[in-house]
Scaffold this active site. Sequence first.
Site, PDB file in Angstrom:
ATOM      1  N   HIS A 200       0.796  -1.232   0.000  1.00  0.00           N
ATOM      2  CA  HIS A 200       0.000   0.000   0.000  1.00  0.00           C
ATOM      3  C   HIS A 200       0.827   1.281   0.000  1.00  0.00           C
ATOM      4  O   HIS A 200       0.281   2.374  -0.051  1.00  0.00           O
ATOM      5  CB  HIS A 200      -0.951   0.022   1.198  1.00  0.00           C
ATOM      6  CG  HIS A 200      -0.275   0.356   2.495  1.00  0.00           C
ATOM      7  ND1 HIS A 200       0.520  -0.535   3.168  1.00  0.00           N
ATOM      8  CD2 HIS A 200      -0.246   1.496   3.219  1.00  0.00           C
ATOM      9  CE1 HIS A 200       0.982   0.028   4.260  1.00  0.00           C
ATOM     10  NE2 HIS A 200       0.548   1.269   4.333  1.00  0.00           N
TER      11      HIS A 200
HETATM   12  C1  UD1 Z   1      -2.390   5.521   5.747  1.00  0.00           C
HETATM   13  C2  UD1 Z   1      -1.103   6.114   6.319  1.00  0.00           C
HETATM   14  C3  UD1 Z   1       0.001   5.081   6.220  1.00  0.00           C
HETATM   15  C4  UD1 Z   1      -0.398   3.788   6.876  1.00  0.00           C
HETATM   16  C5  UD1 Z   1      -1.710   3.296   6.286  1.00  0.00           C
HETATM   17  C6  UD1 Z   1      -2.189   2.039   6.967  1.00  0.00           C
HETATM   18  C7  UD1 Z   1      -0.772   8.547   6.022  1.00  0.00           C
HETATM   19  C8  UD1 Z   1      -0.049   9.575   5.261  1.00  0.00           C
HETATM   20  N1  UD1 Z   1      -0.664   7.283   5.554  1.00  0.00           N
HETATM   21  O1  UD1 Z   1      -2.161   5.258   4.376  1.00  0.00           O
HETATM   22  O2  UD1 Z   1       1.158   5.566   6.867  1.00  0.00           O
HETATM   23  O3  UD1 Z   1       0.616   2.826   6.682  1.00  0.00           O
HETATM   24  O4  UD1 Z   1      -2.702   4.336   6.448  1.00  0.00           O
HETATM   25  O5  UD1 Z   1      -3.212   1.439   6.237  1.00  0.00           O
HETATM   26  O6  UD1 Z   1      -1.396   8.845   7.006  1.00  0.00           O
HETATM   27  N2  UD1 Z   1      -9.630   4.288   1.760  1.00  0.00           N
HETATM   28  C9  UD1 Z   1     -10.814   3.582   1.761  1.00  0.00           C
HETATM   29  N3  UD1 Z   1     -11.358   3.228   2.963  1.00  0.00           N
HETATM   30  C10 UD1 Z   1     -10.795   3.559   4.150  1.00  0.00           C
HETATM   31  C11 UD1 Z   1      -9.596   4.290   4.143  1.00  0.00           C
HETATM   32  C12 UD1 Z   1      -9.021   4.639   2.932  1.00  0.00           C
HETATM   33  O7  UD1 Z   1     -11.354   3.252   0.724  1.00  0.00           O
HETATM   34  O8  UD1 Z   1     -11.347   3.203   5.206  1.00  0.00           O
HETATM   35  C13 UD1 Z   1      -9.014   4.635   0.450  1.00  0.00           C
HETATM   36  C14 UD1 Z   1      -9.358   6.019  -0.035  1.00  0.00           C
HETATM   37  O9  UD1 Z   1      -9.454   5.980  -1.407  1.00  0.00           O
HETATM   38  C15 UD1 Z   1      -8.115   6.831   0.344  1.00  0.00           C
HETATM   39  C16 UD1 Z   1      -7.006   5.803   0.213  1.00  0.00           C
HETATM   40  O10 UD1 Z   1      -7.593   4.566   0.591  1.00  0.00           O
HETATM   41  O11 UD1 Z   1      -7.934   7.928  -0.459  1.00  0.00           O
HETATM   42  C17 UD1 Z   1      -5.816   6.102   1.063  1.00  0.00           C
HETATM   43  O12 UD1 Z   1      -6.193   6.273   2.441  1.00  0.00           O
HETATM   44  P1  UD1 Z   1      -5.293   7.222   3.389  1.00  0.00           P
HETATM   45  O13 UD1 Z   1      -5.761   7.119   4.789  1.00  0.00           O
HETATM   46  O14 UD1 Z   1      -5.203   8.590   2.801  1.00  0.00           O
HETATM   47  O15 UD1 Z   1      -3.855   6.603   3.248  1.00  0.00           O
HETATM   48  P2  UD1 Z   1      -3.366   5.087   3.365  1.00  0.00           P
HETATM   49  O16 UD1 Z   1      -2.788   4.698   2.064  1.00  0.00           O
HETATM   50  O17 UD1 Z   1      -4.437   4.223   3.960  1.00  0.00           O
END
Ligand code: UD1
Length: 360
Positions: A200
């Site tokens: 990820h």
């Molecule tokens: C975040 C953290 C990362 C951590 C990871 C654990 C930051 C900068 N990054 O990354 O350090 O290792 O979490 O998983 O804080 N999304 C969903 N459902 C959810 C959450 C996210 O569909 O419940 C999708 C959305 O499209 C979103 C994307 O995942 O834009 C990324 O989510 P985000 O929380 O921004 O970053 P992670 O890649 O999850």
Amino acid sequence: MKIISVVGTRPNFVKIASLVKEFSKHPDITNILVHTGQHYDEKMSDSFFRELEIPEPDINLGIGSGSHAEQTGRIMIEFEKVLLNEKPDLVLVVGDVNSTLACALTSVKLGIKVAHIEAGLRSFDREMPEEINRILTDQISDYLFTTEKDAEKNLLNEGIAKSKIFFVGNLMIDTLLIHKERASNLKKPDSNDYAILTLHRPSNVDDKETLSNILEIIREIQSQIKIIWPMHPRTRNNLERFNLKEKLKEMKNVSISDPLTYLEFMNAVMNSKFVLTDSGGIQEETTVLNIPCITLRDNTERPVTIEQGTNYLAGSNKNSILEIIQKVLNGKAKQYRGIKFWDGKAAERIVSVIKNEKAN
Ligand code: UD1
């Protein structure tokens, strides 16, 4: 003593679980659990609260997804209202995600003390959003709780006073040790002839060419061993956006699913031959479970898992990844040699430091 503990993402929930449990043994501590809502799906959030017996958050900021600035900014605006209303003695943040930095920064600007759990880890790669979150959170925290020896060195090098640093061990491992038996009691997979893959990191999945290269490596590996791939939503979205899903469909020995729950994932890891990952926390969990971990990154902020654990830093070179896999499948993998304070007592140590500091 009134504490606000902040969580936002999947790894935060795992870390806070054992600490909240410990807080409940101390009637003189009132803990208010704030969920920023950075992760919100059932599989990314709710299932962790249920399985790890974390109480419902007292407050959910409901921030959701967005760009870094949007997410960080929205968390700060909403969290400031909570702080003004609750007036805690201490704010406790964990890990290195956007919720961590946003809430630490909001707190210090209001003159509220901050404790950072998992302080001092450094990949020395400032292109990682997490590295920026780590460095900045550490600079503004009053109490820095570390999980491994190198962390203190890193903090001292950045000019942080030794008196603020407390080596307490690893909350993620506390939680693992509490729930390991429950995880191993889940139904075993029919065969243990498989590897687990998780992916990820933006550096691996946000660029089409890089992600394509990784898929080519996966194609090669799945010709040797079945791959189970619980897929992070970021990766799923990008495979779609880059039109790479077809490539994956051709790989008959790769089994893709939604993200697993905590217990399901630990069970799958325990029964696997090895894990391929770019996660931080999984490098630690596989080490303690003594399962080989092949980290698909060029650096790690958790060097102790390489030195004392089962972790291999494999980068993105196909040949070197395949070489490590061969070694592991031939029974020549590194064995876990024990790590100081990864013993299930980190939460106890943290609470004891917080109480001592309050008394002084
Ligand atoms: C975040 C953290 C990362 C951590 C990871 C654990 C930051 C900068 N990054 O990354 O350090 O290792 O979490 O998983 O804080 N999304 C969903 N459902 C959810 C959450 C996210 O569909 O419940 C999708 C959305 O499209 C979103 C994307 O995942 O834009 C990324 O989510 P985000 O929380 O921004 O970053 P992670 O890649 O999850």
